[in-house]
Design a protein around this motif. Structure first.
Motif, PDB file in Angstrom:
ATOM      1  N   MET A 240      -1.042  10.180  -8.756  1.00 40.61           N
ATOM      2  CA  MET A 240      -1.823   9.130  -8.094  1.00 40.61           C
ATOM      3  C   MET A 240      -3.243   9.099  -8.640  1.00 40.61           C
ATOM      4  O   MET A 240      -4.169   9.662  -8.060  1.00 40.61           O
TER       5      MET A 240
ATOM      6  N   THR B 211      -5.660   7.214  -6.209  1.00 37.59           N
ATOM      7  CA  THR B 211      -5.972   7.996  -5.012  1.00 37.59           C
ATOM      8  C   THR B 211      -6.973   9.099  -5.331  1.00 37.59           C
ATOM      9  O   THR B 211      -7.929   9.326  -4.592  1.00 37.59           O
TER      10      THR B 211
ATOM     11  N   ALA C  52       0.829  -1.217   0.000  1.00 39.60           N
ATOM     12  CA  ALA C  52       0.000   0.000   0.000  1.00 39.60           C
ATOM     13  C   ALA C  52       0.856   1.258   0.000  1.00 39.60           C
ATOM     14  O   ALA C  52       0.486   2.285   0.558  1.00 39.60           O
ATOM     15  N   SER C  53       2.012   1.168  -0.639  1.00 47.10           N
ATOM     16  CA  SER C  53       2.889   2.342  -0.671  1.00 47.10           C
ATOM     17  C   SER C  53       3.593   2.448  -2.028  1.00 47.10           C
ATOM     18  O   SER C  53       4.393   1.579  -2.387  1.00 47.10           O
ATOM     19  N   SER C  54       3.297   3.526  -2.747  1.00 46.02           N
ATOM     20  CA  SER C  54       3.986   3.728  -4.032  1.00 46.02           C
ATOM     21  C   SER C  54       5.474   3.963  -3.815  1.00 46.02           C
ATOM     22  O   SER C  54       6.299   3.536  -4.620  1.00 46.02           O
TER      23      SER C  54
ATOM     24  N   ASN D 160      -2.082   3.455  -8.903  1.00 41.04           N
ATOM     25  CA  ASN D 160      -1.108   4.560  -8.918  1.00 41.04           C
ATOM     26  C   ASN D 160       0.197   4.130  -9.594  1.00 41.04           C
ATOM     27  O   ASN D 160       0.748   4.837 -10.440  1.00 41.04           O
TER      28      ASN D 160
ATOM     29  N   ASP E 163      -7.005   1.044  -0.053  1.00 38.72           N
ATOM     30  CA  ASP E 163      -5.679   1.652  -0.179  1.00 38.72           C
ATOM     31  C   ASP E 163      -4.793   0.796  -1.088  1.00 38.72           C
ATOM     32  O   ASP E 163      -4.081   1.295  -1.959  1.00 38.72           O
TER      33      ASP E 163
ATOM     34  N   ARG F  53      -5.975   1.110  -4.754  1.00 40.34           N
ATOM     35  CA  ARG F  53      -5.641   2.370  -5.439  1.00 40.34           C
ATOM     36  C   ARG F  53      -4.134   2.521  -5.616  1.00 40.34           C
ATOM     37  O   ARG F  53      -3.674   3.082  -6.620  1.00 40.34           O
ATOM     38  N   THR F  54      -3.354   2.006  -4.673  1.00 39.40           N
ATOM     39  CA  THR F  54      -1.893   2.097  -4.821  1.00 39.40           C
ATOM     40  C   THR F  54      -1.439   1.318  -6.055  1.00 39.40           C
ATOM     41  O   THR F  54      -0.549   1.757  -6.792  1.00 39.40           O
TER      42      THR F  54
ATOM     43  N   ALA G 258       1.418  11.728   0.112  1.00 37.60           N
ATOM     44  CA  ALA G 258       2.700  11.031   0.001  1.00 37.60           C
ATOM     45  C   ALA G 258       2.424   9.595  -0.443  1.00 37.60           C
ATOM     46  O   ALA G 258       1.290   9.116  -0.350  1.00 37.60           O
ATOM     47  N   GLY G 259       3.466   8.922  -0.941  1.00 35.71           N
ATOM     48  CA  GLY G 259       3.272   7.550  -1.420  1.00 35.71           C
ATOM     49  C   GLY G 259       3.342   6.533  -0.302  1.00 35.71           C
ATOM     50  O   GLY G 259       4.082   5.554  -0.379  1.00 35.71           O
ATOM     51  N   ILE G 260       2.587   6.764   0.744  1.00 33.15           N
ATOM     52  CA  ILE G 260       2.609   5.855   1.899  1.00 33.15           C
ATOM     53  C   ILE G 260       1.172   5.431   2.249  1.00 33.15           C
ATOM     54  O   ILE G 260       0.222   6.078   1.803  1.00 33.15           O
ATOM     55  N   PRO G 261       1.021   4.368   3.044  1.00 34.22           N
ATOM     56  CA  PRO G 261      -0.335   3.900   3.338  1.00 34.22           C
ATOM     57  C   PRO G 261      -1.229   4.991   3.937  1.00 34.22           C
ATOM     58  O   PRO G 261      -0.777   5.788   4.765  1.00 34.22           O
ATOM     59  N   HIS G 262      -2.470   5.017   3.509  1.00 33.58           N
ATOM     60  CA  HIS G 262      -3.511   5.912   4.024  1.00 33.58           C
ATOM     61  C   HIS G 262      -3.284   7.400   3.755  1.00 33.58           C
ATOM     62  O   HIS G 262      -4.048   8.235   4.243  1.00 33.58           O
ATOM     63  N   ALA G 263      -2.242   7.738   2.995  1.00 34.45           N
ATOM     64  CA  ALA G 263      -1.969   9.167   2.781  1.00 34.45           C
ATOM     65  C   ALA G 263      -3.147   9.852   2.094  1.00 34.45           C
ATOM     66  O   ALA G 263      -3.482  10.997   2.394  1.00 34.45           O
ATOM     67  N   GLY G 264      -3.792   9.131   1.190  1.00 32.18           N
ATOM     68  CA  GLY G 264      -4.913   9.717   0.463  1.00 32.18           C
ATOM     69  C   GLY G 264      -6.090  10.024   1.381  1.00 32.18           C
ATOM     70  O   GLY G 264      -6.817  10.995   1.183  1.00 32.18           O
TER      71      GLY G 264
END
Ligand code: ASP
Length: 404
Positions: free
Chosen positions: A302, A305, A266-268, A386, A379, A382-383, A344-350
Motif C-alpha cells: 500500500m 497508505t 476505498a477498498s483494495s 495502492n 482514503d 490513497r486506495t 487491511a485493504g478496507i476503508p480507513h484501515a490505514g
C-alpha cells in the motif's frame, strides 16, 4: 470482456464518478435514497473476493509447478513492495517538511475515533499472530484476507507435492477461479451505476466536511494528494517503463475500471476482482504471476497508505508544535511502512494502523480526530494509488526471466 463493451463500461464509470461527486454535493437527499444501489454493488464485489483470493492463490502457486520456484518470485515480489513503498513514504516526508501544512493550524480539540480506539491495545505482535488462521471458515466469514492468503499458499504448495492425487483438487480450483472471473465480468457491467450511487451517497454524507477540506485541513489534504500524484505519475510509471518494459499510457487506460472502483469503494480488497480482470485480460500479464502478486499486494502493498500515514503523523506533530528530529522521522519512515503492510485493504484501515506510527514517536492519538473529517476523501485517493502500485508490480514481476 469484449473491448468495445469494456470501453463503454469504463466511460460509464468515469461519468458515474464525476456525476456522483457533483450530484452528491447538490442533490444529497436523492443520493442518500439510492445509496442501496451502491451497497448492492459493493456487496457483489465482496461476494466474490474471498473465493477469488483462495482459488487464485492456490492456482497461482500450483501453476509454478515446483514449490521451490516460489522462493525467487516471492522474494522479488516482496522486494518490489518494499522498494516502492519506501519511495512513497520518502516523497511524503519530504513534501510535509517543505510545505509544513500543520503550522498555524489550531488543534481543534481532537477526539479518538472509535475504530481507532478499539485498536489502541493492538501491537505489531498481534498483527503477526493474526497471520495464522485458527479457523479458516471464521477468517472467510470475517473477510480477514491475510490469514487466508497464508493458508492458500501453504495449501497450494503441498498440493504440488502429492502427485496424481493432487491433480483433481488443482483442477477444481482452476475451474473455480475461471468461474469467479466470469462472475466478475458480469459484476463489472453493473459498475457504472454502482459507482454513481456509491460515490454520490458518500459525498452527500460528508458534505459538511468539504468546508474543512478547502480551509483548515486544505494544505494537509493537498500535501497528501500532491505526494500521491508524484508517486503515481512519476515513480511508478518509471518503474513500469524500465522494469516492466511496458508502455505506460495503454497500461493505465486498461486499468481505468479498477482505479475508478478503488476510488469509489476505498477498498483494495473489494477492488481486487476487477484489478485481476484488468491486469490479466486487458494488460495480458501472465496469470501465474498476477494471481500471486495481486491478492498479496491488495493487502500488504500500500504505497498510498504508507505515504498518507507519514504525512499525517508529521502533520499532527506540526499542529501540536512537536519538533521531530531526523531520528524520529526515520522511525516514522519505518513504522509508516510497517503500518501500511499491516493495514487491511478496507476503508480507513490505514488510519487505524496509524496508531503504531503515532505511538512509536509519542504523538497524541487525539491527533487522528483532527484529520478524521477528511479521511473519507483521502482514503479514496490513497486506495487508488495502492491499486495502481499493485498492478504495476504484477507487470514488473511477470517480466522477470523466471517465467520466460
Ligand atoms: N482503504 C485503503 C485500501 O483499501 C487502506 C487505507 O485505509 O489506507 O487500500
Amino acid at each position: 470482456m469484449k473491448k468495445n463493451l469494456g470501453n463503454y463500461v469504463l466511460a460509464g464509470m468515469l461519468i458515474g464518478t464525476v456525476l456522483g461527486i457533483v450530484g452528491g454535493l447538490w442533490m444529497g437527499d436523492f443520493f442518500l435514497q439510492i445509496k442501496f444501489i451502491g451497497t448492492m454493488f459493493l456487496n457483489s464485489l465482496k461476494m466474490v473476493v474471498i473465493p477469488l483470493i483462495v482459488a487464485s492463490m492456490i492456482v497461482g502457486v500450483t501453476s509454478l509447478g515446483d514449490v521451490r520456484r516460489l522462493g525467487p518470485t516471492a522474494g522479488k515480489t516482496l522486494l518490489y513492495y518494499l522498494v516502492t513503498t519506501g519511495f512513497s513514504v520518502l516523497i511524503g516526508i519530504i513534501l510535509v517538511n517543505i510545505l509544513k501544512p500543520g503550522e498555524g493550524v489550531e488543534s481543534l480539540g481532537g477526539f479518538v475515533p472509535e475504530i481507532v480506539e478499539q485498536s489502541r491495545q493492538k501491537s505489531l505482535i498481534d498483527v503477526l499472530i493474526g497471520l495464522i488462521p485458527s479457523n479458516i471458515i471464521d477468517s472467510m466469514a470475517q473477510g480477514k484476507v491475510l490469514p487466508l492468503i497464508v493458508f492458500s499458499l501453504l495449501f497450494g504448495g503441498v498440493l504440488t507435492t502429492i502427485g496424481e492425487k493432487g491433480k483433481p483438487v488443482i483442477a477444481f480450483f482452476e475451474g473455480l477461479n475461471l468461474a469467479i472471473m466470469k462472475l466478475v465480468n458480469l459484476i463489472i457491467l453493473f459498475a457504472p451505476l454502482g459507482v454513481f450511487a456509491l460515490i454520490g451517497s458518500i459525498v452527500a454524507e460528508n458534505r459538511e466536511s468539504v468546508d474543512q477540506l478547502v480551509s483548515s485541513l486544505g494544505l494537509y489534504a493537498l500535501t497528501v494528494m500532491l505526494g500521491l500524484l508524484v508517486h503515481a505519475s512519476v515513480v511508478l510509471p518509471l518503474i513500469l517503463k524500465y522494469f516492466g518494459q511496458r508502455a505506460v499510457l495503454p497500461y493505465l487506460r486498461n486499468m481505468g475500471q479498477p482505479l475508478a472502483t478503488a476510488f469509489t469503494t476505498a477498498s483494495s480488497s473489494a477492488t481486487l476482482p476487477i484489478t485481476m480482470e484488468a491486469v490479466e485480460e486487458k494488460n495480458h500479464v501472465d496469470g501465474r504471476v498476477s494471481s500471486f502478486v495481486l491478492p498479496l499486494g491488495a493487502t500488504i502493498n500500500m504505497d498510498g497508505t504508507a505515504l498518507y500515514e507519514a504525512v499525517a503523523a508529521l502533520f499532527i506533530a506540526q499542529i501540536y508544535g512537536i519538533d521531530l528530529g531526523i531520528g524520529q522521522q526515520i522511525v516514522i519512515f519505518l513504522t509508516a511502512t510497517l503500518a501500511s503492510i499491516g493495514a487491511a485493504g478496507i476503508p480507513h484501515a490505514g488510519t487505524v494502523t496509524m496508531v503504531f506510527v503515532l505511538q512509536a514517536v509519542g504523538l497524541p492519538l487525539e491527533g487522528i480526530g483532527l484529520i478524521w473529517a477528511v479521511d473519507w476523501f483521502l482514503d479514496r485517493c490513497r486506495t487508488t494509488v495502492n491499486v495502481w502500485g499493485d498492478s504495476i508490480g504484477a507487470a514488473v514481476i511477470a517480466r522477470t526471466k523466471q517465467f520466460r
